[in-house]
Each structure stands twice: as C-alpha cells, then as structure tokens.
Design a protein around this motif. Structure first.
Motif, mmCIF file in Angstrom:
data_model
loop_
_atom_site.group_PDB
_atom_site.id
_atom_site.type_symbol
_atom_site.label_atom_id
_atom_site.label_comp_id
_atom_site.label_asym_id
_atom_site.label_seq_id
_atom_site.Cartn_x
_atom_site.Cartn_y
_atom_site.Cartn_z
ATOM 1 N N SER A 369 -28.354 -10.817 4.534
ATOM 2 C CA SER A 369 -27.123 -11.618 4.152
ATOM 3 C C SER A 369 -26.335 -10.588 3.453
ATOM 4 O O SER A 369 -26.310 -9.593 2.969
ATOM 5 C CB SER A 369 -27.242 -12.887 3.524
ATOM 6 N N PHE A 370 -24.952 -11.052 3.480
ATOM 7 C CA PHE A 370 -23.842 -10.076 2.836
ATOM 8 C C PHE A 370 -22.638 -11.127 2.380
ATOM 9 O O PHE A 370 -22.387 -12.091 2.797
ATOM 10 C CB PHE A 370 -23.260 -9.070 3.673
ATOM 11 N N ARG A 371 -21.876 -10.490 1.565
ATOM 12 C CA ARG A 371 -20.772 -11.127 0.858
ATOM 13 C C ARG A 371 -19.701 -9.897 0.627
ATOM 14 O O ARG A 371 -19.877 -9.211 -0.278
ATOM 15 C CB ARG A 371 -20.727 -11.694 -0.603
ATOM 16 N N SER A 373 -15.486 -8.761 1.232
ATOM 17 C CA SER A 373 -14.166 -9.075 0.998
ATOM 18 C C SER A 373 -13.436 -8.919 2.356
ATOM 19 O O SER A 373 -13.622 -7.944 3.082
ATOM 20 C CB SER A 373 -13.375 -8.093 0.073
ATOM 21 N N ASP A 374 -12.439 -9.794 3.009
ATOM 22 C CA ASP A 374 -11.931 -9.636 4.191
ATOM 23 C C ASP A 374 -10.679 -8.901 3.833
ATOM 24 O O ASP A 374 -10.162 -8.569 2.792
ATOM 25 C CB ASP A 374 -11.603 -10.959 4.897
ATOM 26 N N LYS A 378 -10.366 -12.172 0.448
ATOM 27 C CA LYS A 378 -11.276 -13.374 0.237
ATOM 28 C C LYS A 378 -12.626 -13.018 0.626
ATOM 29 O O LYS A 378 -12.945 -12.238 1.607
ATOM 30 C CB LYS A 378 -10.707 -14.476 1.379
ATOM 31 N N THR A 379 -13.572 -13.363 -0.171
ATOM 32 C CA THR A 379 -15.232 -13.163 0.052
ATOM 33 C C THR A 379 -15.642 -14.063 1.227
ATOM 34 O O THR A 379 -15.454 -15.074 1.406
ATOM 35 C CB THR A 379 -15.895 -13.307 -1.354
ATOM 36 N N VAL A 380 -16.214 -13.098 2.271
ATOM 37 C CA VAL A 380 -16.923 -13.670 3.470
ATOM 38 C C VAL A 380 -18.316 -13.840 3.086
ATOM 39 O O VAL A 380 -18.832 -12.585 2.976
ATOM 40 C CB VAL A 380 -16.389 -13.141 4.535
ATOM 41 N N ASP A 381 -18.997 -14.873 3.003
ATOM 42 C CA ASP A 381 -20.504 -15.051 2.859
ATOM 43 C C ASP A 381 -21.097 -15.381 4.328
ATOM 44 O O ASP A 381 -20.875 -16.244 4.944
ATOM 45 C CB ASP A 381 -20.650 -16.059 2.004
ATOM 46 N N SER A 383 -24.166 -16.183 5.035
ATOM 47 C CA SER A 383 -25.045 -17.576 5.205
ATOM 48 C C SER A 383 -23.943 -18.758 5.095
ATOM 49 O O SER A 383 -24.458 -19.620 5.933
ATOM 50 C CB SER A 383 -25.979 -17.578 4.086
ATOM 51 N N GLU A 384 -22.944 -18.560 4.541
ATOM 52 C CA GLU A 384 -22.059 -19.722 4.773
ATOM 53 C C GLU A 384 -21.493 -19.976 6.309
ATOM 54 O O GLU A 384 -21.118 -21.085 6.799
ATOM 55 C CB GLU A 384 -20.905 -19.590 3.894
ATOM 56 N N GLU A 385 -21.063 -18.629 6.682
ATOM 57 C CA GLU A 385 -20.478 -18.817 7.968
ATOM 58 C C GLU A 385 -21.500 -19.023 9.106
ATOM 59 O O GLU A 385 -20.837 -19.895 10.035
ATOM 60 C CB GLU A 385 -20.068 -17.312 8.481
#
Length: 500
Positions: A369-371, A373-374, A378-381, A383-385
């Motif tokens: 997984s990764f977090r 920034s776009d 904004k942080t893109v996670d 697992s959330e996506e």
C-alpha cells in the motif's frame, strides 16, 4: 516500453538483453595526493597497444580442457596470496569534494544493492568518516542515503584512504590509494571501449557479420586492458576483480564458473558475479526456459558451499527474471531453492523477506500500500481508493514516456465510460520535475488521480513495486489483490467488459 536507465536498487541481474529490446528513451598517511586522469591513463598506458595484442589473442589457438570447456585466451590470473579471499578491518577514510555542501553517505554494496553505513556533513568541501570497518570491495558514495553517485574500492590493506574528488560526479580524483588510482583509470578505459562498441552496433545495421567481428576485437581489446591493469596493480582487490571479469574456461556451462572461489565473500561487493551469471545465461540457455533452469541449477550447485554467496546469487536471479517477465522461472527459484525445506534450510530470513516482496507483486497477491501526495498536495491512500471501486488500475508512467503517450488517449475514454460502473485509476509518475509532470497531465487531459514522489527511478514506490519500465500496470480488485498485470490498455478493457 520506456526503460529505466541503470538505477541503484537491489541487485538486479540484467537479463533483459535476453528477452526484449525496449524503446528509448564507478594509502599511506602523510603523502601528497595527485590527480589521476582516466582518459589520459587510457591513452598513455593502454590504447596504443591494445588493438595489436587483441588481434594476436584472436588468432591464437584455444586449449581444450577437461569437461568440454576451453582455456579462455583472454583470462589472466591476478589473484595471489595478498588479495586472495576477504579481509575485514578498519579504514580511515577522508577527502574533499570541490564546491559541494550538505550530507555525504558511505554506502555498502552487494552487486547493485546499496545500504548506507555512515554519513558525514561536508565542511568547506571536506569530509572525514573516521575509522570505518569494511571488507574488501566496492563501496558507494552519494548525496542521498539510497542513491550511489560514485564508487570507490575500500580494502583494509590500505588502512588510510584519502581521495580529493575533482567534482561532485565522484568518478575521479587525487589519491595515493593504489586501488583507486587503478580503478579510476580502468573505469575510464572501460567506458571508452563500451562507447566504441555502441557506435559499432549503431553504424553496423545490415552488416551483422562484420559488426560482430569488430565487436569481438573490441572485447579482446578490453581484455588486454584488463590484463595491463592486473599487471600494473598486483595484489590489489582491483586485480582480483578484473580477474573475475573473464572466465578461465569457455564453451561449457559446467566449467564456466569453476574459476571463482565462492568462499570469498568479497565476491558480492562487486558486479563481477552477477555479470558472469548473466553471460552464462546468455551463452548457454538458448533463450529457452529449460536452458535457464539448467543454468540456475548449476549456479546454485556452484555457490551452495557459502550461504552468503548463495543468497546473493539466488536473489540476483530471482530479481532479474522477475524484471524481464519470466515469472514461471521465478516460481521455480522460489519453490526449489528459497522456500524449499531442504534446499532453503541454510538461508537467512533476509532473503525470504526480499523474495516475499516479489511474491506480493504476483497475480492473486496484495502489493504494497502507499500514501503519496497528488498534484494538489492531497494524500492519496491506495487502500482507501481500492475500497471505493470494484477495480482500480495502478499505472506507473512518466511525462517523457512515448509509450505512455500512446496508451493514455485510449485509457481516458475507457475510464470515462467505466468509472461510473466502479473502475478507478491511480497514476504514479516517475518524473522528477513537477512542472513536466503537471503539464503532461493537463496536455493529456487525464481525469484520474495522479501522484508522484518526484524522485524519478529512485522513488521508494518504484522499489516497492520493482518498476523498471513505463508504462507498468497493476489491476486490483476491491480487496486490493492483483487480478491482472496487463501490458496494454486493451487487455484491461477486455478483462473489465465481462465484469463491470
């Protein structure tokens, strides 16, 4: 595919030459130091007679030896009682880098893999690591903890090492170190030779036999260059390294590695063994899976007396075959040599952890997984996506990638059509310049999330996903598992048509 230029990463056996061609685009205290010019060293010491010596070698007969191999006329033994085996001890290392400030990292190497072992702050361009415990071999220097800029030889036989680098490229400088005088000069000679070989290939299209003959002469010239440095720097690690460059026996895979002393741990602090294995694969595999498996078995048998070297070569081969898409070969290495209860009994947990990183990137498994920034911060996670969608495409790309330019115009309408049905995309750019990255997003009217660590091929995410080319795709389900590793956009479309 847009290929990565050689990067600092875990030891990757460059087997790509076997499979495909991608689209484009390394002293006693108290003495004064003196500058070493590698180009001058090449011109004055080597080039004037290398061609004649190489021609004589090419005309010489090769002596047959037992086991089907032949004596290699380009082999010269530079290993003696002084440099045989490994040696661990303290080296006092200091020097200077003109017009440079900030941190300087000393990196331990295992083939292409590097790990920081110490760091200092440059003061008025000077550095002093103090006394460092090292084994014989190549060590990296860089301005980041995971990125090698230059390469030096450290050897406890030279307990005081001082190098005044000419510039921040860290490829040459003034030193009393015999090891590094020789290394800086040899590296220049080898680079010139390889450039000439590249030009021969570039200019020799349609004249394959003549080009092959000329390239062979250049290879023989390089061997004679190696012989000169072996003679000029006897008893050094450099002489041993250059000895490893040429197999003693050729023509038979059973004896191709037989001249290497695998009990010598300093083997892993250079690219000599990975390069030898690559040459073995290229020469004896026939490009077939059965040929690769036969070579793998021989490599394992040759190295199994030393678990340290064995782990080194097993991961070398595993990493190399994975990076060239030979996942069935990877599975053979994993099943038979790394996770096998008998063959893998003497291996450490480290290689199993590294191997697990490759296993996690196979279809049916969950990648890291990764977090990140776009473009807007904004942080893109990940697992959330993936939880938001039925399927999520992770796409590694770059603004300068021509293949990506061909793929994106097809992906955009597919995304627009399938996004309402549960299809998401995350673009991960391997760009370094934000301006180029954001311009490419705007020019291509890319509608999906885009993230980047802006470190190019040295970005941590490229190591996590073992990215060596763009574009590279991973299609994930809503549990985050890989369901497809396509090469083209239409493979994604075909997969999703019956599922969305």
């Amino acid at each position: 595919m847009q290929m990565q230029t050689p990067k600092v990463m875990w030891i990757s056996l460059s087997l790509s030459l076997l499979f495909f061609t991608a689209c484009a685009d390394n002293a006693p205290a108290g003495k004064a130091t003196r500058n070493v010019d590698p180009t001058a060293a090449l011109t004055a010491q080597v080039q004037k007679n290398a061609t004649a010596e190489a021609a004589a070698v090419s005309e010489g007969a090769e002596q047959q030896v037992s086991g089907g191999g032949r004596e290699n006329p380009n082999f010269l033994n530079g290993i003696d009682d002084k440099n045989r085996g490994d040696k661990v001890g303290k080296v006092q290392f200091s020097g200077s880098i003109q017009n440079r400030t900030g941190k300087l990292y000393l990196l331990e190497t295992e083939g292409r893999n590097v790990a920081a072992i110490d760091s200092v702050t440059l003061v008025n361009g000077k550095f002093d690591f103090g006394s460092v415990e090292v084994g014989r071999g190549f060590y990296g220097l860089g301005f980041e903890p995971t990125k090698k800029t230059g390469e030096i030889i450290m050897n406890p036989d030279e307990p005081v090492l001082k190098i005044d680098f000419q510039n921040a490229r860290l490829i040459s400088g003034g030193t009393d170190s015999q090891e590094n005088q020789g290394w800086f000069a040899y590296r220049g000679a080898e680079g010139a030779n390889k450039n000439q070989v590249r030009q021969l290939y570039k200019q020799g299209k349609g004249q394959e036999e003549e080009t092959k003959r000329k390239v062979k002469l250049k290879e023989d010239e390089l061997a004679q260059t190696q012989h000169k440095f072996i003679r000029d720097y006897p008893g050094t690690y450099l002489a041993k390294f250059l000895t490893w460059k040429q197999p003693r026996f050729i023509g038979d895979k059973g004896t191709f590695l037989s001249d290497l002393d695998v009990s010598d741990n300093s083997l892993i602090r250079s690219m000599a063994l990975p390069d030898r294995i690559q040459s073995m694969m290229r020469t004896f595999s026939g490009g077939k899976d059965s040929g690769f498996l036969s070579c793998i078995d021989l490599v394992k048998a040759s190295c199994e007396e030393n678990p340290i070297v064995l782990e080194f070569v097993l991961y070398n081969m595993l990493d190399g075959f994975y990076n060239t898409g030979k996942e069935t070969i990877c599975q053979y290495i994993l099943d038979n040599y790394i996770f096998d209860e008998d063959c893998g009994a003497n291996l450490s947990d480290v290689i199993r952890q590294r191997a697990q990183g490759i296993i996690n990137l196979r279809v049916g498994n969950t990648p890291p997984s990764f977090r990140i920034s776009d473009v807007n911060g904004k942080t893109v996670d990940l697992s959330e996506e993936v939880a938001k969608n039925k399927y999520t495409l992770v796409m590694f790309w770059a603004s300068w990638c021509h293949k990506c330019e061909q793929e994106i115009p097809n992906l955009v309408p597919m995304y627009n059509d399938l996004n309402p049905k549960g299809f998401g995309v995350i673009g991960i750019s391997v760009d370094q310049q934000k301006a180029a990255w954001t311009k490419a997003i705007a020019d291509n009217q890319i509608p999906w999330s885009n993230v980047s660590q802006l470190k190019g091929w040295d970005a941590p995410i490229t190591d996590d996903y073992k990215i060596t080319q763009t574009p590279t795709y991973f299609l994930l389900d809503n549990q985050g598992k890989i369901v497809l590793k396509p090469e083209r956009w239409f493979e994604i479309q075909r997969y999703l048509q019956s599922r969305l």
